[in-house]
Write an enzyme that holds these catalytic residues in place. Structure first.
Site, short mmCIF file in Angstrom:
data_model
loop_
_atom_site.label_atom_id
_atom_site.label_comp_id
_atom_site.label_asym_id
_atom_site.label_seq_id
_atom_site.Cartn_x
_atom_site.Cartn_y
_atom_site.Cartn_z
CD1 TRP A 149 -2.26 -1.90 0.09
CD2 TRP A 149 -2.78 -1.55 2.25
NE1 TRP A 149 -3.23 -2.79 0.44
CE2 TRP A 149 -3.57 -2.61 1.75
CE3 TRP A 149 -2.94 -1.15 3.58
CZ2 TRP A 149 -4.51 -3.28 2.55
CZ3 TRP A 149 -3.87 -1.81 4.38
CH2 TRP A 149 -4.65 -2.86 3.86
CE LYS A 150 4.06 1.71 -4.70
NZ LYS A 150 4.57 2.26 -5.94
CG HIS B 191 9.34 -0.35 -3.76
ND1 HIS B 191 9.32 0.89 -4.33
CD2 HIS B 191 8.32 -1.03 -4.30
CE1 HIS B 191 8.30 0.96 -5.18
NE2 HIS B 191 7.67 -0.20 -5.17
CD GLU C 26 7.36 -3.86 -7.60
OE1 GLU C 26 6.25 -4.36 -7.50
OE2 GLU C 26 7.69 -2.81 -7.02
#
Ligand code: PGA
Length: 259
Positions: free
Chosen positions: A10-11, A95, A167
């Site tokens: 959900w960051k 990330h 990603e």
């Protein structure tokens, strides 16, 4: 055969109350799905509440980051012990946003992956290139570095149970377009070959490689059907629990047909 995973991070979104509302909407929609792994990564402050809301369900959860020491003078950091206490199963690291904005490096990702496994947290390790390459060969040195540093402190058995999330930064976030599924398959194949070369075939056969970057309802089937893709890591589209539930069902249906 590797079990399919559908997850979302959900960051820096959703308060405790909003996280609870999300889980309350999501659970009845996905309660019958037992043939794939489902996870959500809320913010730290919501972990405890999400734990309570997910108890006994088929949805696992984890944190979006962790520090590599158990305790000490590390102001503002969160240790693996604290995550275990909140009931986390997963811990994300590396990330693109953390690499770019918070100076996360290949070396710290490796320390975090080891710290996670020291406490039986499954690491979800993000890898990927910052810019769209002209040729696949252009990303190989970077991928090799990211994968080797992330996994080098782990045993082969732990590597086999770890998760990579491919990603590419250029495919993530508002205004970006997802990578082409054919390209993603080739990168995942390359990543698995790197794992095999460096850590052995048991590790390469077991490690799951998810794709993330502008995944939505429309393109999810294409990625699910792409060779070497073991699941999806969904960002902004899955901030809506109805959309996330739809993608979970697509994954479950795909896994059922291909069992
Ligand atoms: P996005 O984010 O789906 O919003 O592009 C993906 C991610 O950062 O995991």
């Amino acid at each position: 055969m590797r079990r399919l995973m559908i997850g979302t991070g959900w960051k820096m979104n959703k308060t405790i109350r909003e996280s609870l509302q999300y889980i309350e909407l999501l659970l009845p929609l996905v309660s019958g799905v037992n043939n794939i792994d489902i996870f959500v990564l809320p913010s730290f402050t919501a972990l405890q509440t999400v734990h309570g809301a997910l108890l006994g369900s088929n949805v696992a959860f984890g944190a979006q980051n962790l520090f590599w020491e158990d305790a000490g003078a590390y102001t503002g950091e969160i240790s693996p012990l604290m995550l275990v206490e909140c009931g986390c199963r997963y811990a994300e690291m590396g990330h693109q946003e953390r690499r770019r904005l918070f100076a996360e490096t290949d070396e710290t990702v490796g320390k975090k992956a080891r710290a996670a496994w020291d406490h039986e947290l499954v690491p979800i390790i993000c890898i990927g290139e910052p810019e769209r390459p002209d040729r696949l060969g252009d990303v190989e040195p970077l991928l090799r570095r990211q994968i080797t540093s992330a996994l080098e402190l782990l045993s082969e058995a732990k590597v086999a149970r770890s998760i990579l999330a491919y990603e590419p930064a250029w495919a993530i976030g508002v205004g970006a377009e997802a990578a082409e599924s054919g390209y993603v398959s080739r990168v995942h194949g390359l990543a698995r070959a790197i794992v095999s070369e460096r850590f052995g075939c048991e590790a390469a056969a077991g490690i799951r490689i998810l794709y993330g970057g502008s995944v939505q309802i429309d393109n999810a089937p294409e990625f699910l059907g792409a060779p070497e893709v073991d699941g999806l890591f969904v960002g902004r589209a899955a901030l809506d629990p109805l959309v996330f539930a739809r993608i979970v069902h697509m994954g479950s249906e795909w896994a059922r047909r291909n069992a």
